[in-house]
Design an enzyme around this catalytic site. Structure first.
Site, PDB file in Angstrom:
ATOM      1  N   ARG A 218      53.742 123.394  -4.244  1.00  0.00           N
ATOM      2  CA  ARG A 218      53.321 123.284  -5.652  1.00  0.00           C
ATOM      3  C   ARG A 218      53.759 121.949  -6.260  1.00  0.00           C
ATOM      4  NH1 ARG A 218      51.273 126.829  -3.489  1.00  0.00           N
ATOM      5  NH2 ARG A 218      50.597 128.841  -4.294  1.00  0.00           N
TER       6      ARG A 218
ATOM      7  N   GLU B 292      51.373 119.435  -5.050  1.00  0.00           N
ATOM      8  CA  GLU B 292      50.119 119.605  -5.793  1.00  0.00           C
ATOM      9  C   GLU B 292      50.201 118.938  -7.172  1.00  0.00           C
ATOM     10  OE1 GLU B 292      48.260 123.507  -5.470  1.00  0.00           O
ATOM     11  OE2 GLU B 292      48.058 123.518  -7.643  1.00  0.00           O
TER      12      GLU B 292
ATOM     13  N   SER C  49      62.902 105.295 -11.435  1.00  0.00           N
ATOM     14  CA  SER C  49      63.718 105.242 -10.225  1.00  0.00           C
ATOM     15  C   SER C  49      63.942 106.628  -9.643  1.00  0.00           C
ATOM     16  CB  SER C  49      65.075 104.602 -10.532  1.00  0.00           C
ATOM     17  OG  SER C  49      65.862 104.547  -9.360  1.00  0.00           O
TER      18      SER C  49
END
Lengths: 147, 147, 147, 147, 147, 147, 147, 147, 147, 147
Positions: free
Chosen positions: E88, E91, E114
């Site tokens: 997830r 995604e 960063s």
């Protein structure tokens, strides 16, 4: 036991014994190119050749038998080789691939250079600007069949 | 406009005009291997060479200039070439890659065969069992530096 | 036994003994860059260098021999390195790759910076805004040959 | 219109006009490394810099605006670069990647060399054995934070 | 021995002892996010932190030393993670990647967040429609340098 | 016509008009995160939202309709993003992936953070050592069902 | 020890004991689909379920504990499955993927079928032309959130 | 012209006309699953079906003919789908792939569920906890032949 | 223990005993094609067949049971096979893939040649120009269903 | 213009004219297998064959010339074919690859079945249980050379 284990045993033994492929090849009575490839698990030996190799590297009878089995060919761990010495050959194909194709077709027509009915010879070429690696490849031209 | 478009124009023109790389190379005054690679977008031409090629293929001034720009090399659309004529060369590296490495190191020590200071010659080798493709490669040996 | 096993033994021994590459390099009498690469299985040592390393890490005679065998180079487990410290170098090539190419060709003409006739030096660069990693690379320019 | 089209227009114009990156950089008032990267679509220009470039390459107002948009970085068409000049840098990471990592950590502790707070300088290094490409990279060391 | 073996030993010990990362973190005196990452082989511990962990998991002196060695980072076995809980996050980058980029550049100009000077906090967010995972990420903005 | 063409038109128009996502979002009446993602072709607009966007970017009726079609999601051209600003997020998953997993399971049990019932907020976090990017993610926890 | 070893032990024990998943599931008191997935290392068992499984397969206390740890999910060794029985499901997604998407959006609007709040039932469907595999999948629809 | 262009024309026309697959399917007299797949370039229509579709979407005679040509199947641009709605199906195979295999073999013996002699039905399943996507798949079992 | 270990044991035993697949097949009473595939871990044996094989290769009762478990099919270590003997088959698909498709559809309509209800026969074809490998494949045609 | 454009023109013309490969092949006077492959851009035609094809498909003189140029072979857009009709052949190699290899070596010794000196015949095999696709392949055996 499988062929890979026999190959690794041969390589380790060669490091340990400090042998040279050229000398091993001479004992087998074949070219250093073919014998090296065979010891590295890429060619199939006959009984006689396998006996010589088994003798040199102190292989067991079972290990010797594996040398006579046709191997699953492919000597590189990645699709694009990471080792620079080998990569340069891949680079030649990448740069000259379409050139090889054009010139083979121009000279012979549609077909390929066989990688099976094939032999090669790698040697030193003396040169005042630095010695060169000289490789002669010879593969039978195989024409595509129309049917 | 970019180099690829010029390459495609050259290839299409060659098909249309029915020319041979060997003849084109002779006009350029260089080997057929280098000239073919250059026309296929893999080598950089100087002004004189580019003029000959531009003349043969009726290139515009701008197209001719692209022949003198160092190209982004790599002539193949996939990592593993699908074309059988070119694939056989990839297969040779896959099968003989570790053999090349072993024999170069045995003869020269640690280093590589240069793919830059390199030349090659592809020709027909007559053989009663069927003619063969004969390729001679010559690349300078470059030793790894210890520092 | 193979080179990878010797490399892993060296790394484990170094962790255990709390040594520094810079000190090891001094004993070998070569740069820390070359010696580190050699200990990590990327360079070939001569007898003398291998003896020093074998001494430091308590290697057996057979393990020492492996240090003198030209290794199959390539130190990374994936095509794109996952480790951030190493990835930043990959990123530099991704971002600056075409810039390297343009500037080398503009200064030298068609050719490459050798990765074989190559040396480098990595050191600390003091800076009031935070110290910097300073790397100087020096590789011989190799011009493409026309033939 | 997008940034890639502007980049291609700049490259084609440069080929056509026969300019040099070093001269273009001087007009912009920045290093040839940064200016080349910016023209190749890897850096963001400010209004003033974009105006100089737009002037040199006869860009439209809209094209000039794209030079001031932060680009989607990445200049190479494949994960492993096929062009030999660029590949040699990839090879250096493959061979020296773990060495870079070891030496940075030995000198600085856990962290990375920034590829953002970074600059570099590529120049010719005269050498009786053949001139060399000399590249100085300088990137801020960034330590990993413990929290 | 290598870091991976130590990581696996820690994970197995945690399963066996039924411990919680939050409790382990408290003993180390650092956030549960950093301590978990460190135990999973992604961060470097100092002597004191390593001693606490070695104590909890009954590690040997040699194993403890590995916790203080900067690891080769990367915790996932595949480029695209197969585990749904981790996927997830991948995604989110796939869907929101260009959005992250646009908004960071709009707010800060050209540069990055960063991943080194970085911290995060993962906690439960009570919600009548079902509790939520709440993650706060904080990374220093690093501007691209013009030189 | 397809959604990608509409997205590219929006991006080009935004560059040309010099707009800001935050201002566009305010006109739409939704968060800048969602509106940016929607304009970049990753979310579905309703009639009202699409009308606002169509108005701002001078879209045709047909283009507006595409904004209301659920898109084929995925905003990145490669599996591992090459752009450094986006790559850092990928790196976080690579380094912290297993940590995310451990902590979610420790707090919630077996399940995932939804990437669908999800919202986020990206803002500037003032810091004397340099401002930071602050991202708050909130996704509903979804437990695996036993059946 | 890790979960994979426990999974392999379960599979080997099942082969040896000649058990059926349906019978094992009945003892656990859950569906054969969920229990099989759990035994294959894809679901998390509670104490009670793990005890039943440990009993059946003669697992040690430590092995039983691993059954209660949330696994790193993903049961296939390659991205595209080579096994024909499993490949057919991949093929269905390849052929029907866009159809699934269109019909879910047409019926429900923008969102997904959950693979977490999900259950399924696989059974024999008698048919005079040859029996059929009948699979009923049921996953909660999750709408994308606008925020 | 090719099938892909016809597919894209159909999709664009559908967006423009605001039609529903269910209504289109009714006119064709086949299930919405098959008709959608056919319109998306994954199934072959007969003359009658193609005429209905051509009528709805105002296709030319040549475009209609393409609907009757068996397409090169495969509807997804990447091996692992990036779109979350489609990815969830890929995830189900990744998590449940070995479970599908075990249960099919347990019930039917060695063989596969056909993806050719296959049909499916996707519908809404009302549920007080949120409606569900319900998919019934039915594929003929094909036993491996011994010969 | 798993099926792969049994396969490797069979292969090693065959090398050691010097047997032929044709003879083994005769004892099993099935074709050499099916029996070889089964011994190589690609087909499922019944009790009787497994007993013959177990007898020949001196397998234990547990090993014999694995021969009766449906295997996870797929006999090649890489997506594109590196072994030249096997690669030629891959090449045939690469070159003739679209031809197979066209001719099957022209003769049968939309559908496939089953790889499940499939048999084949490989034999020597005498030829004065060199003997040939002759392979007859026979797979049931399966038509796509319209529903 | 290039060969791909000619191939696409031929395919589109065939769809439009409603021709059959078998009839086209008869006019060319060669097998339907070879003629189909040639029209799909995988074989090289001679002047006479190209004239027949040019005539049938109303090709220009330049297009006809492309039919006589040896093509860059490879008819599939992905390494693993997504189309089910073609995939089944890939699956056969995946499942039977090692079987092909074993049986060829057992019958002929070390070598390959040529994919160049190759012909094949695809036809309908009547069967009361459903007609079958019958494919006869015949390729010259090429033995590996020892040198």
């Amino acid at each position: 036991m499988n062929r890979l284990e026999v190959t690794e045993k041969i390589i380790a033994a060669k490091v340990n014994q400090g042998l040279k492929w050229a000398d091993i090849a001479q004992k087998v009575g074949r070219s250093k190119e073919w014998v090296t490839a065979a010891c590295l698990g890429q060619m199939t030996m006959n009984e006689e050749q396998a006996s010589v190799i088994a003798d040199i590297f102190k292989l067991s009878e079972e290990e010797k038998k594996w040398l006579m089995v046709t191997p699953y060919r492919g000597s590189l761990p990645t699709t694009v080789p990471t080792d620079p010495t080998i990569y340069r050959f891949y680079e030649l194909i990448s740069v000259y691939g379409t050139t090889f194709k054009e010139l083979i077709h121009e000279e012979f027509g549609d077909g390929i250079m066989s990688a099976i009915d094939f032999k090669m010879d790698l040697k030193r070429e003396n040169d005042p600007n630095g010695d060169r690696v000289n490789i002669v490849m010879s593969g039978k031209f195989l024409p595509y069949k129309v049917y």
